[in-house]
Design a protein around this motif. Structure first.
Motif, PDB file in Angstrom:
ATOM      1  N   SER A 224      17.859  42.794  45.693  1.00  0.00           N
ATOM      2  CA  SER A 224      17.271  43.740  46.410  1.00  0.00           C
ATOM      3  C   SER A 224      18.267  45.014  46.558  1.00  0.00           C
ATOM      4  O   SER A 224      19.374  44.877  46.231  1.00  0.00           O
ATOM      5  CB  SER A 224      16.619  43.234  47.258  1.00  0.00           C
TER       6      SER A 224
ATOM      7  N   THR B  35      20.414  47.346  49.582  1.00  0.00           N
ATOM      8  CA  THR B  35      20.435  47.810  50.987  1.00  0.00           C
ATOM      9  C   THR B  35      21.748  48.622  51.433  1.00  0.00           C
ATOM     10  O   THR B  35      22.784  48.763  50.533  1.00  0.00           O
ATOM     11  CB  THR B  35      21.332  46.002  51.354  1.00  0.00           C
TER      12      THR B  35
ATOM     13  N   TYR C 109      13.929  55.644  45.372  1.00  0.00           N
ATOM     14  CA  TYR C 109      14.516  56.174  46.232  1.00  0.00           C
ATOM     15  C   TYR C 109      14.844  57.626  47.222  1.00  0.00           C
ATOM     16  O   TYR C 109      15.514  57.373  48.228  1.00  0.00           O
ATOM     17  CB  TYR C 109      16.426  55.723  45.603  1.00  0.00           C
TER      18      TYR C 109
ATOM     19  N   MET D  93      13.232  57.094  51.102  1.00  0.00           N
ATOM     20  CA  MET D  93      14.296  57.505  52.148  1.00  0.00           C
ATOM     21  C   MET D  93      15.036  58.020  52.177  1.00  0.00           C
ATOM     22  O   MET D  93      15.552  58.407  53.162  1.00  0.00           O
ATOM     23  CB  MET D  93      15.119  56.615  51.258  1.00  0.00           C
TER      24      MET D  93
ATOM     25  N   ALA E 141      13.068  47.486  47.605  1.00  0.00           N
ATOM     26  CA  ALA E 141      13.059  47.388  48.964  1.00  0.00           C
ATOM     27  C   ALA E 141      12.089  49.092  49.543  1.00  0.00           C
ATOM     28  O   ALA E 141      12.319  49.246  50.854  1.00  0.00           O
ATOM     29  CB  ALA E 141      14.805  47.588  48.986  1.00  0.00           C
ATOM     30  N   VAL E 142      12.480  49.891  48.740  1.00  0.00           N
ATOM     31  CA  VAL E 142      11.508  51.247  49.254  1.00  0.00           C
ATOM     32  C   VAL E 142      10.200  51.144  49.330  1.00  0.00           C
ATOM     33  O   VAL E 142       9.500  51.738  50.273  1.00  0.00           O
ATOM     34  CB  VAL E 142      11.688  52.417  47.741  1.00  0.00           C
TER      35      VAL E 142
ATOM     36  N   ASN F 265       9.135  48.464  50.464  1.00  0.00           N
ATOM     37  CA  ASN F 265       8.342  47.756  52.541  1.00  0.00           C
ATOM     38  C   ASN F 265       9.452  48.350  52.973  1.00  0.00           C
ATOM     39  O   ASN F 265       8.444  48.533  54.239  1.00  0.00           O
ATOM     40  CB  ASN F 265       9.748  46.800  51.989  1.00  0.00           C
ATOM     41  N   PHE F 266      10.648  49.411  52.871  1.00  0.00           N
ATOM     42  CA  PHE F 266      11.003  49.827  54.138  1.00  0.00           C
ATOM     43  C   PHE F 266      10.736  51.456  53.570  1.00  0.00           C
ATOM     44  O   PHE F 266      11.173  52.217  55.039  1.00  0.00           O
ATOM     45  CB  PHE F 266      12.354  49.819  54.371  1.00  0.00           C
ATOM     46  N   ALA F 267      10.069  52.050  52.760  1.00  0.00           N
ATOM     47  CA  ALA F 267      10.027  53.549  53.247  1.00  0.00           C
ATOM     48  C   ALA F 267       8.685  53.378  52.147  1.00  0.00           C
ATOM     49  O   ALA F 267       8.190  54.665  51.634  1.00  0.00           O
ATOM     50  CB  ALA F 267      10.898  54.703  51.635  1.00  0.00           C
ATOM     51  N   LYS F 268       7.690  53.678  52.196  1.00  0.00           N
ATOM     52  CA  LYS F 268       6.364  53.266  51.769  1.00  0.00           C
ATOM     53  C   LYS F 268       5.219  54.515  52.104  1.00  0.00           C
ATOM     54  O   LYS F 268       5.086  55.053  51.538  1.00  0.00           O
ATOM     55  CB  LYS F 268       5.049  51.975  52.015  1.00  0.00           C
ATOM     56  N   GLU F 269       6.080  54.941  53.744  1.00  0.00           N
ATOM     57  CA  GLU F 269       5.341  55.959  53.799  1.00  0.00           C
ATOM     58  C   GLU F 269       5.831  57.148  53.207  1.00  0.00           C
ATOM     59  O   GLU F 269       5.216  58.394  53.114  1.00  0.00           O
ATOM     60  CB  GLU F 269       5.738  56.521  55.198  1.00  0.00           C
TER      61      GLU F 269
ATOM     62  N   GLU G 158       6.605  45.355  43.090  1.00  0.00           N
ATOM     63  CA  GLU G 158       6.833  46.592  43.448  1.00  0.00           C
ATOM     64  C   GLU G 158       5.005  47.010  43.641  1.00  0.00           C
ATOM     65  O   GLU G 158       4.543  47.415  44.472  1.00  0.00           O
ATOM     66  CB  GLU G 158       7.191  47.420  42.830  1.00  0.00           C
TER      67      GLU G 158
END
Length: 339
Positions: free
Chosen positions: A32, A34, A162, A165, A195-196, A198-202, A221
């Motif tokens: 992933s 970070t 990306y 984010m 990671a995108v 998981n952490f920035a779906k909105e 993904e």
């Protein structure tokens, strides 16, 4: 005129060869990406230095840039919007793209006093890439860094995931989307990394807006984003957000789902070329997207697009670094598209 204008984070990649034990000694999540501060990036590099680990390769990187490098090397006309510092890394980064035929504008892309972003890429013996990214001045990319005239001259607009984010870029993304819509320019989005999702779906949903033409992603993904349990379900579910969903699945077949004007979907599976040994997966997905989009922009069938992209990606994973030489790209295009 350009076939495609892309927007992404400008990062110089520093690749290290690590065994699994060395990787577990870091705080990185295998496979992933970070995000890190300059202090965290400096600390990681110091840890590697203490272990006498030396970077095996330094190259221009960034997801969309890798895609555009492939696109241009195959023969397409591409423009890349980004933000680098007025440092040696930034100079190297833009020159590297320009040499491959990717157009940029130093007037808008170079930030006075800024530090060019970097990505530490750890490659383990199984070929998996694990990344820690310091965005540097790229984290402040905004409308001032983008050439909207270049977009008007393009047939496609390409976003890397990306960007979901990046808070500073969101207003500009909406402006780009609107300009694309007003000028009948197709939009393609690559999810880029689990990671995108998981952490920035909105943020990713904002990038997709009221729909795009094409989504590129891998099976993990796709299933994370659509909350489904199979690649075919995920590909079909993605057509809520696009007309064409292209879902890769490592060494397995790529699944392509196309939605017609009546919202009916058609699935196409394209075999992935087999490789003897995976050396480095860094950039494979980016190259797949860039090669597929190149073939698509030139009017090739979806199967031909998938074959070209799969062949390019399969070559990328058999060497270190996220990019092939221009000669390698062109040889593959001649082999696949003239067959």
């Amino acid at each position: 005129m350009y076939d495609v204008m892309a927007v992404g984070n400008a990062l110089v990649d520093h690749e290290y060869l690590l065994n699994d034990q060395q990787l577990t000694q870091t705080s990185l999540a295998k496979g992933s990406m970070t995000l890190a501060s300059l202090e965290e990036q400096t600390q990681l590099l110091a840890e590697f230095e203490a272990q006498r680990l030396q970077p095996s390769k330094q190259t221009g990187g960034g997801s969309a840039a890798n895609a555009m490098f492939a696109f241009a090397s195959l023969g397409g006309k591409s423009f890349y919007g980004c933000r680098v510092g007025d440092d040696k890394a930034g100079e190297f980064y833009l020159a590297d793209l320009n040499q491959a035929g990717v157009a940029t504008t130093s007037e808008k892309s170079v930030s006075a006093g800024g530090v060019t972003g970097s990505c530490v890429v750890a490659i383990t013996p199984d070929g998996e890439r694990t990344m820690q990214t310091y965005l540097g001045t790229s984290s402040d990319i905004n409308a001032d860094n983008l050439d909207f005239d270049a977009l008007t001259q393009s047939s496609w607009l390409y976003f890397e995931g990306y960007l979901a984010m990046s808070e500073s870029l969101r207003p500009a993304l909406q402006q780009l989307r609107q300009q694309a819509k007003d000028n009948d320019i197709k939009i393609a989005v690559s999810f880029a990394d689990p990671a995108v999702v998981n952490f920035a779906k909105e943020g990713l949903l904002e990038v997709l807006g009221d729909g795009v033409n094409t989504i590129f992603c891998n099976a993990e993904e796709a299933m994370l984003f659509t909350e489904t349990s199979s690649i075919t379900e995920a590909a079909q579910a993605l057509t809520q957000y696009c007309q064409l969903a292209v879902v890769t699945n490592s060494a397995e077949d790529t699944v392509i789902c196309e939605k017609d004007v009546n919202a009916a979907t058609t699935l196409t599976q394209v075999p992935t070329p087999k490789v003897d040994k995976v050396i480095d997966t860094n950039g494979a997905g980016d190259n797949y997207s860039g090669a597929f989009l190149y073939a698509l922009s030139q009017g090739h069938s979806l199967t031909e697009c998938g074959k070209l992209a799969g062949t390019v990606a399969s070559q990328v994973v058999q060497q270190f670094g996220p990019r092939l030489t221009v000669e390698q790209y062109q040889a593959i295009a001649e082999q696949v598209l003239s067959a």
